[in-house]
Design a protein around this motif. Structure first.
Motif, short mmCIF file in Angstrom:
data_model
loop_
_atom_site.label_atom_id
_atom_site.label_comp_id
_atom_site.label_asym_id
_atom_site.label_seq_id
_atom_site.Cartn_x
_atom_site.Cartn_y
_atom_site.Cartn_z
N VAL A 9 0.85 -1.19 0.00
CA VAL A 9 0.00 0.00 0.00
C VAL A 9 0.89 1.24 0.00
O VAL A 9 1.84 1.33 0.79
N LEU A 10 0.59 2.17 -0.89
CA LEU A 10 1.32 3.44 -0.93
C LEU A 10 0.60 4.43 -0.03
O LEU A 10 -0.60 4.67 -0.19
N ALA A 11 1.32 4.97 0.95
CA ALA A 11 0.71 5.92 1.89
C ALA A 11 1.68 7.06 2.14
O ALA A 11 2.90 6.89 2.10
N PRO A 12 1.14 8.25 2.42
CA PRO A 12 2.03 9.40 2.63
C PRO A 12 2.83 9.27 3.92
O PRO A 12 2.42 8.61 4.86
N ASN A 13 3.99 9.89 3.93
CA ASN A 13 4.82 10.00 5.13
C ASN A 13 5.38 11.42 5.15
O ASN A 13 6.12 11.78 4.24
N PRO A 14 5.02 12.26 6.13
CA PRO A 14 4.22 11.96 7.31
C PRO A 14 2.73 11.79 6.97
O PRO A 14 2.26 12.31 5.97
N SER A 15 2.04 11.01 7.82
CA SER A 15 0.61 10.82 7.59
C SER A 15 -0.11 10.64 8.91
O SER A 15 0.50 10.31 9.94
N TYR A 16 -1.42 10.83 8.86
CA TYR A 16 -2.27 10.51 10.00
C TYR A 16 -2.15 9.00 10.23
O TYR A 16 -2.18 8.23 9.27
N PRO A 17 -1.98 8.55 11.49
CA PRO A 17 -1.62 7.14 11.72
C PRO A 17 -2.52 6.10 11.06
O PRO A 17 -2.02 5.08 10.55
N ILE A 18 -3.85 6.33 10.99
CA ILE A 18 -4.73 5.29 10.42
C ILE A 18 -4.43 5.02 8.95
O ILE A 18 -4.68 3.94 8.43
N HIS A 19 -3.84 6.02 8.25
CA HIS A 19 -3.55 5.83 6.82
C HIS A 19 -2.51 4.75 6.59
O HIS A 19 -2.47 4.16 5.52
N THR A 20 -1.68 4.51 7.57
CA THR A 20 -0.72 3.40 7.44
C THR A 20 -1.13 2.23 8.32
O THR A 20 -1.18 1.09 7.85
N PHE A 21 -1.50 2.49 9.58
CA PHE A 21 -1.67 1.37 10.51
C PHE A 21 -2.96 0.60 10.30
O PHE A 21 -3.05 -0.57 10.65
N GLY A 22 -3.96 1.21 9.66
CA GLY A 22 -5.15 0.45 9.28
C GLY A 22 -4.77 -0.70 8.37
O GLY A 22 -5.29 -1.82 8.49
N PHE A 23 -3.80 -0.45 7.48
CA PHE A 23 -3.36 -1.49 6.54
C PHE A 23 -2.35 -2.43 7.16
O PHE A 23 -2.32 -3.62 6.86
N ILE A 24 -1.50 -1.91 8.03
CA ILE A 24 -0.53 -2.77 8.72
C ILE A 24 -1.28 -3.80 9.58
O ILE A 24 -0.94 -4.99 9.59
N ILE A 25 -2.33 -3.35 10.28
CA ILE A 25 -3.12 -4.28 11.09
C ILE A 25 -3.77 -5.34 10.19
O ILE A 25 -3.91 -6.50 10.57
N ALA A 26 -4.13 -4.94 8.96
CA ALA A 26 -4.76 -5.88 8.03
C ALA A 26 -3.73 -6.78 7.33
O ALA A 26 -4.11 -7.63 6.52
N GLY A 27 -2.43 -6.60 7.62
CA GLY A 27 -1.42 -7.50 7.07
C GLY A 27 -0.64 -6.97 5.89
O GLY A 27 0.15 -7.69 5.28
N ALA A 28 -0.85 -5.70 5.53
CA ALA A 28 -0.17 -5.14 4.36
C ALA A 28 1.22 -4.63 4.72
O ALA A 28 1.58 -4.49 5.88
#
Length: 402
Positions: free
Chosen positions: A120-139
């Motif tokens: 998943v491509l996500a901005p950095n810096p970003s609001y945490p859910i933009h990355t961790f929602g996907f990390i929790i889902a296994g991405a």
């Protein structure tokens, strides 16, 4: 049994929580902390919205399970908002789902469409859910910049050419939290064309759609012709109507993504409390003067904050939108890093801000300042900051160089 759980191991310590804990301890000790850390609106919702909540809550049949997808009237209200504000036709049956705030919506969609190992491509810096929602889902996350310029698109191309497996999802967030950057429709047109060419879903977080300044309304990605083929967009009542704790948001757009998300949500929840959904209809369908009033109020706060902090010796770029300023650390104190600087500001200036590193490694060197206190408190914060800077040996305006 002492092993950490798999998903918990993938979550780093929540850096911002450190400052939050210090702030709570200081307040418990009786200190007057000017809290510019959390984006928690300090204004009340419109009176007619609260009246509708109370009216429906008094009905004896309003207390059962609600509709996970959202009651039909609320989905229609959101479709009408898109027509009114963006000129976009939305089918309330197949292109809208009500979420419990945009955070829950993003997390539910991540659960619905992510396979372990997806990139998943996500901005950095970003609001945490933009990355961790996907990390929790296994991405796996591959970072892209937040700057909406040629470097951004070059970064997308590099990601497609050199990542295995090829990225399948891109998260965008403009006006950005935390950086407050905004984009025009031409940016979205280019992005939609890129996504179609590369077979990538776009997830647009438009939570700050109505907090724009200087007469430049923020566009929706769905205004682009054919955007619904690849894009879904999240909005929220939290900031627009000062209803953050009510947890009402929406996902709008691509039918396939909406259907997948609706299905997952049907297993996870029964929807928001019906009186809250009815009151949300009143917000969207009722008088909209509150939206303009809030916008003007944040606009004035922005100007007061930028001007008073500059006089205190801290130059902060004026944000074009959102309720945040993304402030580089004062150059003389940049060596402290954003976390230590935030702690010192809390301890010595009694001002709470959010350390930029809490939004990703590219946030180092910045803090996020939320404009959630009134103008008088913002000026007080600036005076406190000036005293702190002087105590650290920083020359401030009006002070002779030693």
């Amino acid at each position: 049994m002492s092993e950490e759980f798999y998903r918990i191991k993938r979550l780093p310590p929540y850096v911002i929580a450190e400052v939050n804990a210090m702030r709570a301890a200081a307040r418990a000790g009786g200190e007057d902390i000017i809290d510019l850390g959390m984006g928690n609106p300090d204004l009340p919702p419109p009176p007619h919205v609260i009246d509708k909540l109370c009216e429906v809550a008094r009905k004896p049949d309003a207390h059962g399970y609600s509709a996970s997808k959202g009651i039909p009237g609320l989905r229609r209200a959101q479709a009408n908002y898109y027509g009114r504000r963006f000129g976009v036709d939305i089918d309330p049956e197949t292109e809208v789902v009500v979420t419990m705030g945009s955070k829950e919506g993003l997390a539910s969609l991540a659960t619905a469409i992510t396979a372990p190992g997806d990139v998943v491509l996500a901005p950095n810096p970003s609001y945490p859910i933009h990355t961790f929602g996907f990390i929790i889902a296994g991405a796996t996350i591959r970072a892209v910049p937040t700057t909406p310029d040629d470097a951004y698109f070059e970064s997308l191309e590099r990601a497609m050419n050199f990542t295995v497996p090829r990225p399948s999802i891109l998260v965008v967030n403009y006006p950005s939290n935390p950086t407050a950057e905004a984009v025009d429709l031409a940016f979205y047109e280019r992005l939609v064309a890129w996504a179609k060419e590369n077979k990538v879903w776009i997830l647009s977080d438009l939570a700050y759609s109505e907090l724009y300044f200087d007469g430049k309304p923020t566009p929706s990605i769905l205004q682009v012709k054919g955007a619904k083929d690849v894009a879904i967009e999240f909005t929220s009542l939290s900031k627009t109507y000062s209803m953050a704790g009510w947890r009402i948001g929406f996902a709008v757009g691509n039918k396939q993504l909406i259907a997948a998300m609706t299905r997952v949500k049907s297993y996870l929840d029964y929807g928001a409390f019906t009186p809250i959904q009815a009151a949300a209809c009143a917000a969207l369908n009722g008088p909209q003067d509150i939206v303009e009033r809030n916008r003007q109020l944040y606009h004035k706060r922005r100007d007061v904050m930028v001007e008073s902090f500059a006089r205190a010796g801290w130059d902060i770029p004026s944000p074009p939108a959102s309720m945040f300023a993304w402030a580089p650390l004062p150059p003389a104190l940049a060596h402290l890093g954003s976390l230590e600087f935030s702690k010192q500001l809390l301890t010595h200036a009694k001002v709470a801000v959010a350390p930029g590193v809490g939004y990703g490694e590219n946030g180092e060197g910045y803090v996020r300042i939320a404009m959630v206190e009134n103008e008088q408190r913002l000026r007080q914060a600036a005076r406190n900051v000036k005293r702190y800077l002087q105590s650290m040996g920083v020359n401030t305006p009006g002070q002779a160089a030693g």
